[in-house]
Design an enzyme around this catalytic site. Structure first.
Site, PDB file in Angstrom:
ATOM      1  N   GLU A 171      -9.457   2.908  -5.511  1.00 19.89           N
ATOM      2  CA  GLU A 171      -9.709   1.821  -4.559  1.00 19.89           C
ATOM      3  C   GLU A 171     -11.129   1.962  -4.020  1.00 19.89           C
ATOM      4  OE1 GLU A 171      -7.575  -0.609  -2.811  1.00 19.89           O
ATOM      5  OE2 GLU A 171      -6.086  -0.377  -4.410  1.00 19.89           O
ATOM      6  N   TYR A 193      -6.094 -13.482  -0.624  1.00 27.65           N
ATOM      7  CA  TYR A 193      -5.167 -12.493  -1.200  1.00 27.65           C
ATOM      8  C   TYR A 193      -4.612 -11.588  -0.086  1.00 27.65           C
ATOM      9  CZ  TYR A 193      -8.628 -13.556  -4.944  1.00 27.65           C
ATOM     10  OH  TYR A 193      -9.512 -14.155  -5.804  1.00 27.65           O
ATOM     11  N   GLU A 202      -2.471 -16.600   0.650  1.00 20.89           N
ATOM     12  CA  GLU A 202      -1.762 -15.764  -0.326  1.00 20.89           C
ATOM     13  C   GLU A 202      -0.890 -16.690  -1.166  1.00 20.89           C
ATOM     14  OE1 GLU A 202      -0.035 -13.340  -2.724  1.00 20.89           O
ATOM     15  OE2 GLU A 202      -1.493 -12.462  -1.341  1.00 20.89           O
ATOM     16  N   ASP A 228      -9.169  -9.063  -1.246  1.00 20.06           N
ATOM     17  CA  ASP A 228      -8.490  -7.914  -1.850  1.00 20.06           C
ATOM     18  C   ASP A 228      -7.804  -8.415  -3.117  1.00 20.06           C
ATOM     19  OD1 ASP A 228      -7.252  -5.551  -2.432  1.00 20.06           O
ATOM     20  OD2 ASP A 228      -5.896  -5.547  -0.719  1.00 20.06           O
ATOM     21  N   CYS A 262      -9.315  -2.732  -6.313  1.00 24.72           N
ATOM     22  CA  CYS A 262      -8.515  -1.708  -6.991  1.00 24.72           C
ATOM     23  C   CYS A 262      -9.005  -1.489  -8.419  1.00 24.72           C
ATOM     24  CB  CYS A 262      -7.032  -2.083  -6.989  1.00 24.72           C
ATOM     25  SG  CYS A 262      -6.665  -3.642  -7.823  1.00 24.72           S
ATOM     26  N   GLN A 299       0.862  -1.180   0.000  1.00 29.76           N
ATOM     27  CA  GLN A 299       0.000   0.000   0.000  1.00 29.76           C
ATOM     28  C   GLN A 299       0.900   1.232   0.000  1.00 29.76           C
ATOM     29  OE1 GLN A 299      -3.270  -0.073  -0.227  1.00 29.76           O
ATOM     30  NE2 GLN A 299      -3.657  -2.243   0.129  1.00 29.76           N
TER      31      GLN A 299
END
Length: 314
Positions: free
Chosen positions: A305, A165, A186, A246, A271, A126
């Site tokens: 976002e 994720y 992940e 995400d 996103c 981020q």
């Protein structure tokens, strides 16, 4: 320095002062330019510089070359690193030379807590700490949203949390204290390793991570084939009520979206509003969007976002 507009990729625009960047990047840009242009060793066949900084001043600069890097480059780059007070990474074909470290540590304040995050160079992180803190605050409030069964609070919650994720544990660390225990997945090996470091640094001890894709976890929960990476995890011990996703810009797709509909709450961080809308076409069959937020994580760009809280219909 020069950058190209996506609509005119062959028309570079000189960048004298990159005002949308962090204060630290704006300080470093002229200093780095002076350093690399003062010696042929650092300048020769250098074609790109990447900056990764934090609000606390931590900085890693990656220099990308169209030539092999040798000991002479390493000596000059080390001297530059010392003068500028940064970490430096040299990249060339099949080469990665790390002078110092290849990560920064960001710190953000969320609901009165200071959280720290190891952010790896070359991995997704981020980049906008101020907006990232607001996103974490929003996600926590979405988890505590008052449902028809009454509000869920830190003291009342005895349910479990699933995250797909999870990356370096950005959302996991902020939401884990709201649940009994958490399972986070992940696919990136380096991101999972960073997540372990971040959880330890923040004292989070109720999270188990698995290096699985979203599709593989869905298969495992449905009693599909046995995965070696899940051999020490008892999936039947989890009472999963909330899922946070995400996904990348491509979204989740039909199969993973269908999988998500089995959960009472879905916290969707996106996103890409277009793929979020596509996935919501499936999710709205069983869930209602109760809260929605927009975060300008990447100002001056077309990227946006979004956050959506979906609650299962009565």
């Amino acid at each position: 320095y020069a950058m190209c507009d996506s609509d005119r990729p062959k028309e570079p625009v000189e960048i004298v002062d990159f005002q949308m960047a962090s204060t630290r990047i704006r300080e470093l840009m002229p200093q780095l330019l002076q350093e690399v242009t003062s010696t042929d060793v650092l300048r020769r066949k250098l074609f790109q510089a990447n900056f990764l900084t934090t609000t606390t001043g931590d900085a890693v600069v990656s220099l990308l070359y169209h030539r092999p890097l040798d000991q002479a480059w390493e000596r000059e780059a080390e001297a530059m690193r010392s003068r500028l007070g940064i970490d430096v990474i040299g990249r060339a074909r099949k080469q990665k030379l790390v002078l110092g470290k290849d990560f920064v540590t960001e710190r953000v304040e969320v609901d009165g807590m200071e959280l720290s995050y190891k952010q790896l160079e070359g991995s997704f992180t981020q980049p906008n700490a101020v907006i990232a803190a607001q996103m974490l605050t929003w996600a926590r409030s979405a988890a505590l949203y008052e449902s028809p069964n009454g509000p869920m609070s830190v003291t009342q919650s005895n349910r479990d949390f699933l995250e797909l994720y999870c990356g370096n544990g950005h959302f996991t660390i902020a939401l884990a204290p709201l649940y009994r225990k958490c399972l986070a997945t992940e696919i990136s090996k380096s991101s999972v390793a960073a997540a372990h470091v971040n959880m330890a640094a923040n004292g989070v001890d109720n999270v188990v991570t698995a290096r699985l894709s979203a599709e593989e976890l869905a298969d495992a929960l449905d009693g599909g084939r046995e995965y070696t990476r899940l051999k020490d995890i008892d999936l039947s011990s989890y009472d999963l009520s909330t899922i946070l996703v995400d996904p990348p810009r491509a979204g989740m797709g039909r199969d993973v979206s269908k999988f998500c509909t089995r959960f009472e709450r879905i916290i969707y961080i996106s996103c890409n509003p277009k793929t979020l809308a596509q996935d919501c076409e499936i999710l709205r069959e069983t869930h209602e969007i109760m809260r929605f937020a927009v975060f300008d994580q990447f100002p001056y760009t077309p990227h946006l976002e979004c956050g959506a809280l979906l609650v299962r219909k009565a």
